[in-house]
Design a protein around this motif. Structure first.
Motif, PDB file in Angstrom:
ATOM      1  N   LYS A  38       0.835  -1.206   0.000  1.00 33.08           N
ATOM      2  CA  LYS A  38       0.000   0.000   0.000  1.00 33.08           C
ATOM      3  C   LYS A  38       0.870   1.258   0.000  1.00 33.08           C
ATOM      4  O   LYS A  38       0.584   2.213  -0.717  1.00 33.08           O
ATOM      5  N   TYR A  39       1.931   1.249   0.781  1.00 38.88           N
ATOM      6  CA  TYR A  39       2.826   2.404   0.847  1.00 38.88           C
ATOM      7  C   TYR A  39       3.793   2.411  -0.340  1.00 38.88           C
ATOM      8  O   TYR A  39       4.095   3.455  -0.896  1.00 38.88           O
ATOM      9  N   TYR A  40       4.262   1.243  -0.708  1.00 37.19           N
ATOM     10  CA  TYR A  40       5.221   1.123  -1.816  1.00 37.19           C
ATOM     11  C   TYR A  40       4.591   1.587  -3.125  1.00 37.19           C
ATOM     12  O   TYR A  40       5.257   2.233  -3.941  1.00 37.19           O
ATOM     13  N   SER A  41       3.304   1.274  -3.329  1.00 39.36           N
ATOM     14  CA  SER A  41       2.642   1.653  -4.581  1.00 39.36           C
ATOM     15  C   SER A  41       2.446   3.163  -4.688  1.00 39.36           C
ATOM     16  O   SER A  41       2.396   3.704  -5.790  1.00 39.36           O
ATOM     17  N   LYS A  42       2.349   3.849  -3.557  1.00 37.06           N
ATOM     18  CA  LYS A  42       2.234   5.311  -3.578  1.00 37.06           C
ATOM     19  C   LYS A  42       3.577   5.941  -3.915  1.00 37.06           C
ATOM     20  O   LYS A  42       3.643   6.847  -4.729  1.00 37.06           O
ATOM     21  N   SER A  43       4.625   5.468  -3.263  1.00 36.41           N
ATOM     22  CA  SER A  43       5.972   5.982  -3.516  1.00 36.41           C
ATOM     23  C   SER A  43       6.977   5.114  -2.771  1.00 36.41           C
ATOM     24  O   SER A  43       6.761   4.771  -1.610  1.00 36.41           O
ATOM     25  N   ILE A  44       8.068   4.807  -3.437  1.00 38.29           N
ATOM     26  CA  ILE A  44       9.107   4.032  -2.766  1.00 38.29           C
ATOM     27  C   ILE A  44       9.703   4.840  -1.618  1.00 38.29           C
ATOM     28  O   ILE A  44      10.114   4.291  -0.605  1.00 38.29           O
ATOM     29  N   PHE A  45       9.700   6.171  -1.770  1.00 40.88           N
ATOM     30  CA  PHE A  45      10.234   7.012  -0.701  1.00 40.88           C
ATOM     31  C   PHE A  45       9.343   6.954   0.532  1.00 40.88           C
ATOM     32  O   PHE A  45       9.831   6.945   1.654  1.00 40.88           O
ATOM     33  N   LEU A  46       8.028   6.898   0.317  1.00 42.05           N
ATOM     34  CA  LEU A  46       7.109   6.743   1.446  1.00 42.05           C
ATOM     35  C   LEU A  46       7.352   5.405   2.135  1.00 42.05           C
ATOM     36  O   LEU A  46       7.384   5.324   3.365  1.00 42.05           O
ATOM     37  N   PHE A  47       7.539   4.366   1.334  1.00 39.00           N
ATOM     38  CA  PHE A  47       7.831   3.052   1.898  1.00 39.00           C
ATOM     39  C   PHE A  47       9.108   3.086   2.734  1.00 39.00           C
ATOM     40  O   PHE A  47       9.162   2.537   3.829  1.00 39.00           O
ATOM     41  N   LEU A  48      10.136   3.748   2.216  1.00 47.75           N
ATOM     42  CA  LEU A  48      11.404   3.819   2.944  1.00 47.75           C
ATOM     43  C   LEU A  48      11.281   4.659   4.208  1.00 47.75           C
ATOM     44  O   LEU A  48      11.924   4.351   5.216  1.00 47.75           O
ATOM     45  N   ILE A  49      10.474   5.698   4.178  1.00 49.09           N
ATOM     46  CA  ILE A  49      10.251   6.501   5.384  1.00 49.09           C
ATOM     47  C   ILE A  49       9.569   5.673   6.461  1.00 49.09           C
ATOM     48  O   ILE A  49       9.792   5.887   7.656  1.00 49.09           O
ATOM     49  N   MET A  50       8.769   4.714   6.048  1.00 45.11           N
ATOM     50  CA  MET A  50       8.059   3.856   7.004  1.00 45.11           C
ATOM     51  C   MET A  50       8.980   2.806   7.639  1.00 45.11           C
ATOM     52  O   MET A  50       8.532   1.959   8.388  1.00 45.11           O
TER      53      MET A  50
END
Length: 129
Positions: A38-50
């Motif tokens: 869910k986060y990765y599909s929005k942005s890999i940067f969002l995924f990494l921030i998580m």
């Protein structure tokens, strides 16, 4: 006796790890991947921030003057994040799974498994000092 600095590092890491466990926890590895996707599909940067423990391990390695145990912690967290990204890509982007991998991903996991990092990683932080 553990000094205050080490205790603060351990407590901060435990807090960040609990945050990661909370948003990733699921009954199977596939469930965990779905939550992460869910986060990765929005942005890999969002995924990494998580993944705040990854950034903690980078900072901790630098602050400890590249201590061997801090490097081990950084290596484990890097492998953890890289494995998550590779599995998300394999399952959701390429959609190529072997039968064996499908069975593994769908198998229920022990309730203790997500909490293993709370026991392994703080020991490395303590050993770094």
């Amino acid at each position: 006796m553990i000094n205050d600095l080490v205790l603060n590092y351990v407590l901060l890491f435990v807090f960040l790890e609990l945050y990661e466990i909370t948003w990733q926890k699921a009954p199977s590895i596939m469930g965990m991947l779905v939550r992460m996707h869910k986060y990765y599909s929005k942005s890999i940067f969002l995924f990494l921030i998580m993944q705040p423990t990854f950034y903690f391990s980078i900072g901790f390695a630098m602050l400890s003057d590249l201590n061997m145990y801090a490097i081990i912690l950084l290596f484990l967290k890097t492998v953890d994040v890289a494995t998550k990204i590779l599995l998300i890509e394999q399952v959701f982007t390429k959609r190529e799974l072997s039968a064996e991998l499908s069975l593994i991903l769908l198998a229920p996991i022990n309730n203790f498994l997500p909490y293993m990092g709370l026991f392994i990683y703080p020991v490395l932080i303590i050993l770094a000092f």
